[in-house]
Design a protein around this motif. Structure first.
Motif, PDB file in Angstrom:
ATOM      1  N   ALA A 129       0.846  -1.207   0.000  1.00  0.00           N
ATOM      2  CA  ALA A 129       0.000   0.000   0.000  1.00  0.00           C
ATOM      3  C   ALA A 129       0.878   1.253   0.000  1.00  0.00           C
ATOM      4  N   THR A 130       1.941   1.214   0.774  1.00  0.00           N
ATOM      5  CA  THR A 130       2.854   2.365   0.843  1.00  0.00           C
ATOM      6  C   THR A 130       3.520   2.584  -0.505  1.00  0.00           C
ATOM      7  N   LYS A 131       3.854   1.482  -1.171  1.00  0.00           N
ATOM      8  CA  LYS A 131       4.475   1.585  -2.505  1.00  0.00           C
ATOM      9  C   LYS A 131       3.489   2.253  -3.472  1.00  0.00           C
ATOM     10  N   ILE A 132       2.253   1.811  -3.468  1.00  0.00           N
ATOM     11  CA  ILE A 132       1.238   2.407  -4.352  1.00  0.00           C
ATOM     12  C   ILE A 132       1.070   3.892  -4.010  1.00  0.00           C
ATOM     13  N   TYR A 133       0.975   4.172  -2.730  1.00  0.00           N
ATOM     14  CA  TYR A 133       0.745   5.561  -2.283  1.00  0.00           C
ATOM     15  C   TYR A 133       1.871   6.478  -2.762  1.00  0.00           C
ATOM     16  N   MET A 192      -7.320  -8.745  -4.505  1.00  0.00           N
ATOM     17  CA  MET A 192      -6.496  -8.260  -3.385  1.00  0.00           C
ATOM     18  C   MET A 192      -5.856  -6.897  -3.751  1.00  0.00           C
ATOM     19  N   GLU A 193      -5.327  -6.847  -4.976  1.00  0.00           N
ATOM     20  CA  GLU A 193      -4.665  -5.591  -5.389  1.00  0.00           C
ATOM     21  C   GLU A 193      -5.650  -4.440  -5.404  1.00  0.00           C
ATOM     22  N   SER A 194      -6.875  -4.703  -5.867  1.00  0.00           N
ATOM     23  CA  SER A 194      -7.875  -3.609  -5.913  1.00  0.00           C
ATOM     24  C   SER A 194      -8.274  -3.192  -4.504  1.00  0.00           C
ATOM     25  N   ALA A 195      -8.252  -4.131  -3.564  1.00  0.00           N
ATOM     26  CA  ALA A 195      -8.596  -3.791  -2.173  1.00  0.00           C
ATOM     27  C   ALA A 195      -7.502  -2.893  -1.584  1.00  0.00           C
ATOM     28  N   ILE A 196      -6.241  -3.210  -1.855  1.00  0.00           N
ATOM     29  CA  ILE A 196      -5.138  -2.379  -1.361  1.00  0.00           C
ATOM     30  C   ILE A 196      -5.213  -0.986  -1.993  1.00  0.00           C
ATOM     31  N   THR A 197      -5.450  -0.942  -3.298  1.00  0.00           N
ATOM     32  CA  THR A 197      -5.544   0.348  -4.002  1.00  0.00           C
ATOM     33  C   THR A 197      -6.709   1.168  -3.459  1.00  0.00           C
ATOM     34  N   SER A 228      -1.007  10.727   9.415  1.00  0.00           N
ATOM     35  CA  SER A 228      -0.270  10.491   8.161  1.00  0.00           C
ATOM     36  C   SER A 228      -0.761   9.194   7.535  1.00  0.00           C
ATOM     37  N   PHE A 229      -0.310   8.936   6.297  1.00  0.00           N
ATOM     38  CA  PHE A 229      -0.688   7.680   5.641  1.00  0.00           C
ATOM     39  C   PHE A 229      -0.221   6.492   6.453  1.00  0.00           C
ATOM     40  N   GLU A 230       0.978   6.620   7.016  1.00  0.00           N
ATOM     41  CA  GLU A 230       1.534   5.509   7.809  1.00  0.00           C
ATOM     42  C   GLU A 230       0.656   5.230   9.042  1.00  0.00           C
ATOM     43  N   GLU A 231       0.257   6.297   9.736  1.00  0.00           N
ATOM     44  CA  GLU A 231      -0.598   6.128  10.923  1.00  0.00           C
ATOM     45  C   GLU A 231      -1.963   5.587  10.530  1.00  0.00           C
ATOM     46  N   TYR A 232      -2.492   6.057   9.417  1.00  0.00           N
ATOM     47  CA  TYR A 232      -3.766   5.567   8.888  1.00  0.00           C
ATOM     48  C   TYR A 232      -3.685   4.058   8.649  1.00  0.00           C
ATOM     49  N   PHE A 233      -2.523   3.603   8.074  1.00  0.00           N
ATOM     50  CA  PHE A 233      -2.459   2.181   7.748  1.00  0.00           C
ATOM     51  C   PHE A 233      -2.227   1.313   8.971  1.00  0.00           C
TER      52      PHE A 233
END
Lengths: 83, 83
Positions: free
Chosen positions: A76-80, B1-6, B64-69
């Protein structure tokens, strides 16, 4: 969002063995079927096994749900960062 | 799976501000719109702000994105353990 999170849980469970983890065979199957765009050389056993080794944080030869979700986070981080 | 991550990446980006982070207002909007089944009391500002505070690991007032994930990972783990 909730369905995406649930999907990621369901994917792990559908490939995990009776021990609720992914061994080499299960990990290869998951990567080949589910991650062929995000991960390169998914048909190359060595490349996929190297990824498994990197994902296997406690080096027990198996990928737990926690380790699997660290991989999900990395992807996910890579995509982001690419967007 | 990829679409879920995206999808999870796109959800963050659609709510993040110009600073590419979630402030209080953005976080409330995301939680209310996207997580009303997985998180209780989403209509209660205090409850949502408490969750934001817990999610804000570096205490800068922003997610941040990291905290969100990390929050995504916690929710996925909750679903996994409940199934």
């Amino acid at each position: 969002m909730e369905s995406a999170i649930t999907k990621l849980v369901d994917v792990f469970k559908s490939y995990a063995g009776k021990d609720k983890q992914l061994g080499t065979k299960e990990f290869r199957k998951l990567v080949r079927a589910e991650l062929k765009n995000l991960i390169t050389c998914t048909e190359d056993d060595k490349a996929v096994d190297d990824l498994k080794h990197k994902t296997d944080k406690n080096n027990d030869g198996k990928i737990s749900f926690e380790e699997y979700f660290i991989l999900v986070t990395e992807l996910a981080t890579k995509i982001y960062k690419l967007q």
